[in-house]
Write an enzyme that holds these catalytic residues in place. Sequence first.
Site, PDB file in Angstrom:
ATOM      1  CE  LYS A 119      -4.347  -1.631   0.674  1.00  0.00           C
ATOM      2  NZ  LYS A 119      -5.578  -1.201   0.004  1.00  0.00           N
ATOM      3  CG  ASP A 123      -9.412  -2.840   6.385  1.00  0.00           C
ATOM      4  OD1 ASP A 123     -10.265  -2.707   7.265  1.00  0.00           O
ATOM      5  OD2 ASP A 123      -9.661  -3.314   5.260  1.00  0.00           O
TER       6      ASP A 123
END
Length: 404
Positions: free
Chosen positions: A75, A123
């Site tokens: 990410k 998340d």
Amino acid sequence: MFLLNQHADYRSGLAPVDAETLGGAGADAIGRHLAERSDHAVTPLHGLPGLAAELGIGALHVKDEGHRLGLGSFKALGGGYAVIRLVLEAAELRLGRKLGDAAFREPEIRAVAAEMTFACATDGNHGRSVAQGAQLAGAKAVIVVHAGVSEERIAAIARFGAQILRVAGTYDDSVVEAARIAGEKGWIVVSDTSWGGYERIPGLVMQGYTALVREALNQLPSRPTQICRPTHVFVQAGVGGIAAAVAAHLALVLGEARPVFTVVDPARAACIVEAARAGRPVKVAHGEPTVMAMLECYEPSPIAWRVLSRVADGFMTVEDADAVTAMNRLARPVAGDPAIVAGESGCAGLAGLMRAAADPDIRQALGLDTSSRVLVINTEGATDPERYAELVGLTPAEVAGRAA
């Protein structure tokens, strides 16, 4: 569960915007950005001949994103890159001149960034990337976290100076709340999932992920006359962004030589598999949480599905126990294989391969055999070290010590 792709768009060309974003030009763009990052280093590609032999395949390689940009997750390539691009674009409009990739360091550009606030839901890993990008550019970040995000992951985001907003519910609830608050405040949403009228920024996030595909292709072993490209790739999904970016880039740069691509979902949050079953994006019911917390998404990104409906070959689910088994298998390798620290979500693609290799019907459907060369991505390391130690029985440092 396992499904072959039977969508009407299967093997049709990608939409022009997706081809432009996720092809060679897109990888060039993220490459130029990374060249200006002092914290950038190519992440390792590990060969696992021992595990390959156990699974009855010819070769297995793991692209290990547990080392990416100091954040421990793939990410890191997406959210931070999108933030920098958006700051540069805003500065170009303000200043009336074209800016290079290194310009985010200039005081004049940082003055523009200081007036910008970027928001996202997370998340854990995407929020860290957005927060890191905002800090790097001199902008503000507000990160919305839901009830399932661990305190360790929240603290890791806050270390980059981001404001944390907590909401009840699931990841999908936090996406809605982040968009609502940002709309009220005039903030810029940097989401890794898309919705109607909101596609460009998630596209930039996905574009960032193409960097790891280009690296992996360049790192694969070669013979005198050819690179030993993968015949099969298994990638975990979440909302679908990473799977779509990898599948699209491979299809665009390899064409007919592209590998067989399988998307892997947690059985408890199988939004991409259910989209494949329905033939369109659907929201799945929220049930018992999955151990694969970074993949606990109940509604796919429409642009990710648009890509996967065309270039994914198969869709499958894995159970929580499969992911934990894969984590432990990488932490305690057979002789000849390196030890790899893989988080509970990071090893889901490998869990999919292991499940597929053990099932004769799936092996046949995908053409997996002793000549197959498989690529999987460890999308994250131990981003929650305490949870990792609970599931593996070793600390991340102990496993890393075995690899040294």
